[in-house]
Design a protein around this motif. Sequence first.
Motif, mmCIF file in Angstrom:
data_model
loop_
_atom_site.group_PDB
_atom_site.id
_atom_site.type_symbol
_atom_site.label_atom_id
_atom_site.label_comp_id
_atom_site.label_asym_id
_atom_site.label_seq_id
_atom_site.Cartn_x
_atom_site.Cartn_y
_atom_site.Cartn_z
ATOM 1 N N LEU A 388 46.515 13.625 43.721
ATOM 2 C CA LEU A 388 47.493 14.225 44.634
ATOM 3 C C LEU A 388 48.836 14.414 43.937
ATOM 4 C CD1 LEU A 388 46.807 12.371 48.014
ATOM 5 C CD2 LEU A 388 46.027 14.632 47.294
ATOM 6 N N ARG A 389 49.167 13.462 43.066
ATOM 7 C CA ARG A 389 50.424 13.590 42.329
ATOM 8 C C ARG A 389 50.388 14.799 41.411
ATOM 9 N NH1 ARG A 389 55.355 12.088 42.945
ATOM 10 N NH2 ARG A 389 54.549 10.077 43.701
ATOM 11 N N ALA A 390 49.256 14.987 40.743
ATOM 12 C CA ALA A 390 49.123 16.148 39.852
ATOM 13 C C ALA A 390 49.192 17.442 40.651
ATOM 14 C CB ALA A 390 47.808 16.064 39.083
ATOM 15 N N VAL A 391 48.543 17.441 41.833
ATOM 16 C CA VAL A 391 48.591 18.631 42.686
ATOM 17 C C VAL A 391 50.017 18.917 43.129
ATOM 18 C CG1 VAL A 391 47.870 19.582 44.901
ATOM 19 C CG2 VAL A 391 46.212 18.386 43.466
ATOM 20 N N ALA A 392 50.727 17.851 43.538
ATOM 21 C CA ALA A 392 52.108 18.030 43.993
ATOM 22 C C ALA A 392 52.999 18.533 42.867
ATOM 23 C CB ALA A 392 52.642 16.718 44.551
ATOM 24 N N GLU A 393 52.818 17.969 41.661
ATOM 25 C CA GLU A 393 53.631 18.412 40.532
ATOM 26 C C GLU A 393 53.306 19.855 40.160
ATOM 27 O OE1 GLU A 393 52.876 15.579 37.513
ATOM 28 O OE2 GLU A 393 54.141 14.010 38.400
ATOM 29 N N ARG A 394 52.027 20.202 40.246
ATOM 30 C CA ARG A 394 51.652 21.591 39.944
ATOM 31 C C ARG A 394 52.254 22.546 40.968
ATOM 32 N NH1 ARG A 394 47.905 24.770 37.273
ATOM 33 N NH2 ARG A 394 47.141 26.567 38.453
ATOM 34 N N GLN A 395 52.178 22.173 42.259
ATOM 35 C CA GLN A 395 52.750 23.023 43.299
ATOM 36 C C GLN A 395 54.258 23.142 43.132
ATOM 37 O OE1 GLN A 395 51.404 21.221 46.944
ATOM 38 N NE2 GLN A 395 49.464 22.330 46.926
ATOM 39 N N SER A 396 54.901 22.030 42.776
ATOM 40 C CA SER A 396 56.337 22.070 42.541
ATOM 41 C C SER A 396 56.668 22.976 41.360
ATOM 42 C CB SER A 396 56.857 20.651 42.292
ATOM 43 O OG SER A 396 58.233 20.663 42.013
ATOM 44 N N GLY A 397 55.876 22.875 40.295
ATOM 45 C CA GLY A 397 56.103 23.743 39.141
ATOM 46 C C GLY A 397 55.879 25.207 39.468
ATOM 47 N N ILE A 398 54.842 25.477 40.252
ATOM 48 C CA ILE A 398 54.575 26.863 40.663
ATOM 49 C C ILE A 398 55.719 27.393 41.509
ATOM 50 C CG2 ILE A 398 53.072 28.301 42.099
ATOM 51 C CD1 ILE A 398 50.736 26.573 41.166
ATOM 52 N N SER A 399 56.193 26.562 42.439
ATOM 53 C CA SER A 399 57.277 26.990 43.321
ATOM 54 C C SER A 399 58.533 27.318 42.524
ATOM 55 C CB SER A 399 57.572 25.892 44.346
ATOM 56 O OG SER A 399 58.592 26.294 45.228
ATOM 57 N N ARG A 400 58.846 26.483 41.523
ATOM 58 C CA ARG A 400 60.050 26.741 40.714
ATOM 59 C C ARG A 400 59.882 27.981 39.841
ATOM 60 N NH1 ARG A 400 59.529 21.158 39.847
ATOM 61 N NH2 ARG A 400 58.693 21.575 37.755
ATOM 62 N N ALA A 401 58.679 28.220 39.345
ATOM 63 C CA ALA A 401 58.468 29.313 38.394
ATOM 64 C C ALA A 401 58.194 30.655 39.065
ATOM 65 C CB ALA A 401 57.294 28.980 37.473
ATOM 66 N N LEU A 402 57.903 30.630 40.380
ATOM 67 C CA LEU A 402 57.476 31.870 41.032
ATOM 68 C C LEU A 402 58.579 32.911 41.063
ATOM 69 C CD1 LEU A 402 55.331 33.439 42.479
ATOM 70 C CD2 LEU A 402 55.949 32.308 44.610
ATOM 71 N N LEU A 403 59.803 32.502 41.377
ATOM 72 C CA LEU A 403 60.904 33.462 41.432
ATOM 73 C C LEU A 403 61.121 34.117 40.074
ATOM 74 C CD1 LEU A 403 63.199 34.826 42.921
ATOM 75 C CD2 LEU A 403 64.642 32.854 42.414
ATOM 76 N N GLN A 404 61.115 33.321 39.019
ATOM 77 C CA GLN A 404 61.280 33.879 37.665
ATOM 78 C C GLN A 404 60.121 34.807 37.319
ATOM 79 O OE1 GLN A 404 61.645 30.937 34.624
ATOM 80 N NE2 GLN A 404 61.975 32.404 32.980
ATOM 81 N N ALA A 405 58.913 34.434 37.765
ATOM 82 C CA ALA A 405 57.751 35.286 37.490
ATOM 83 C C ALA A 405 57.898 36.646 38.160
ATOM 84 C CB ALA A 405 56.482 34.590 37.972
ATOM 85 N N LEU A 406 58.442 36.669 39.372
ATOM 86 C CA LEU A 406 58.651 37.949 40.059
ATOM 87 C C LEU A 406 59.706 38.783 39.340
ATOM 88 C CD1 LEU A 406 58.564 36.843 43.815
ATOM 89 C CD2 LEU A 406 56.884 38.219 42.600
#
Length: 653
Positions: A388-406
């Motif tokens: 769950l920690r890995a999932v949460a960290e991955r989701q957090s990383g995705i959330s932070r990187a999504l704006l830059q990706a757009l």
Amino acid sequence: MTGRPGYSRYILPLVVIAMTFALSISAVEMVQKRQDAKAKDDALHALITSSSLLNTHRLESLLTSALYNSDFEYQARVARAFVRFQNALNSWHVNPLLELGPQASLITRRLADAKEMAGSIEPLISNLDNRSSIEQALAKVHQIGTSLNQVRHLAENRMSSIAQESNAALNRQARIQSLLGAGLIASLSAWVFLLFRRLRYFANERKRHGFNLARAAAELRHDPATGLMTQKVLIEKIEEMQSKRRDDQDLVVLYFDLVMPWTGSGSASETDRNSILAAIAERIQHQINLGTESACLARASGSGFFVAMKMDRESGTTALEITSRLRGHIHRPVAIRSGIYPVNSIAGIAFIDQEERDPGAGLQNALLAVSEEIRTGRRDVGTYKPPLRAVAERQSGISRALLQALEQEDCLPHFQPQFNMKTGQIVGIEALARWYHPQLGWIAPAEVIPIAEQNGLIIPLERKIIETACAQVQLLPGDVDLAVNLSVPHMLHGDVAPMIEDCLSSTGLPAERLKVEVAAGRLLSTFDRVHGCLEDLRALGITLSLDNFGTPASALSGILQYKWDEVKIDTSLTKILRDGDAGHGLIAMALTMVKSLESTALIEGIETIEQRDMLTALGCELGQGYLFGGPMAIDDLNALFFSEQPNLARMLM
């Protein structure tokens, strides 16, 4: 010390007021000079524009041609050109600003001479049959042009000088304004500094009179609504418990996220909510006091509570049993002055190992367990597991990187083909968001879309995918239809129809080639609110498709009463084909229902040839799935399905 506050009280405020007054006057002058500079610049531009009309090149060219062309119509063109030139000359006037300069008299005299000479040309223009008249007129026009060029240069140079002087005055005033602003900031800073010293003086005075700051800090360590310790204090308690626990003991954190009547009709007020929280806190506190001496209760943010406790492994009681018992007491209705309120909860359990150095990690892990319960829809009791920690960290990383990706256009569509399984012809493609992150790898839509909906980026994400897909589908030969997915949160909060209309207009894709797919499950409680959006899309000529038909939510009558152009049968029904007659019966029933809705059926999730053959035998014509091809880039799709070379995809059909 007492004299300095008096100084700051009277002198500095007067300085600040004086600086403010001077700055205000300077600002007024600044506005006036800016307006004056603009007026001078506008006058210069107007002069240049009007002077451009005093051009004899056209008339000279026509007169020169008249020497070799005696045609009556051509002579009329010369006469009209002369009239236009004479009108421009007579209407041109000296700007009032130029009358103050030393060149004013010269400009006026040259202009008068030009007008007089232009009057002497008029008889010659009326007698263009005579070559001598043309030559005389041409000479005079050339002379006028030379004179007017001098007039224009004198006027423009003078006006340019006036405009430069005005702009220089504006710049000087701007520098004065900056100096006054700096002086005001310095005065204010000095005043604030002295005020701070005065406040510090008063603080020392309060200390001297017995003000107890330590007591005030202690009060901040307790929640005002329940009287419980705060999370910060709980972390300190966990550190203490961690240091004193024995090897045969477990240190456990429980988190209870309360579900209470905060919204809706008859909802509780803020006072009632605090009363309910206080009552629940009293129940939990009473139970943990009865069950163990090594436990403490704290208020979490929002409507939740943390329980930290040490448990003897040989006691025979598990953390799950304690959690279930506490939830049983929490779920009893709460009676307060305004009424009786039902309460529910979702719980998370997290064990803190002896090597854990961060006491706050246990709280975070318990929160993650509850988040997983909410995500999966179980909403019961969850136990933290390291993934769950890995999932949460991955989701957090995705959330932070999504704006830059757009912003960097890293999120692009891939396309999955849709086939007519009887004819073997490709009938459309579905655009699916694909994003490759350098550290996280390929991120699928099922992972990106929920995160985009949570952080508010779903609208720009879907617009980017739709617009890019509309452009790329036109790279394929023929008129292949394009299917795009549209999320319900986007339909609720975005101006969808104008957005899609803009995408179609900018890319040139006809509306009849676009199909919008909406997931049935997300329409469960929002169909009435998105109905208008669906109608707006239909008005554009776009095909509407109900996605995920076959899931429980898609059986709701409110959704099926809408006139869908297409209904996509969910992958879950495709997978039960192996169940024999029962699976075939469910597929047949779904196809019959879609037919009764007068909609086209398309089944997804086809992965084997056996599934394809059974579906076609049941009467299903349209389908998609990994048997025919997964999501791929537009170039790969073109090479695989639209080239002349034989390939595996065609062999499967």
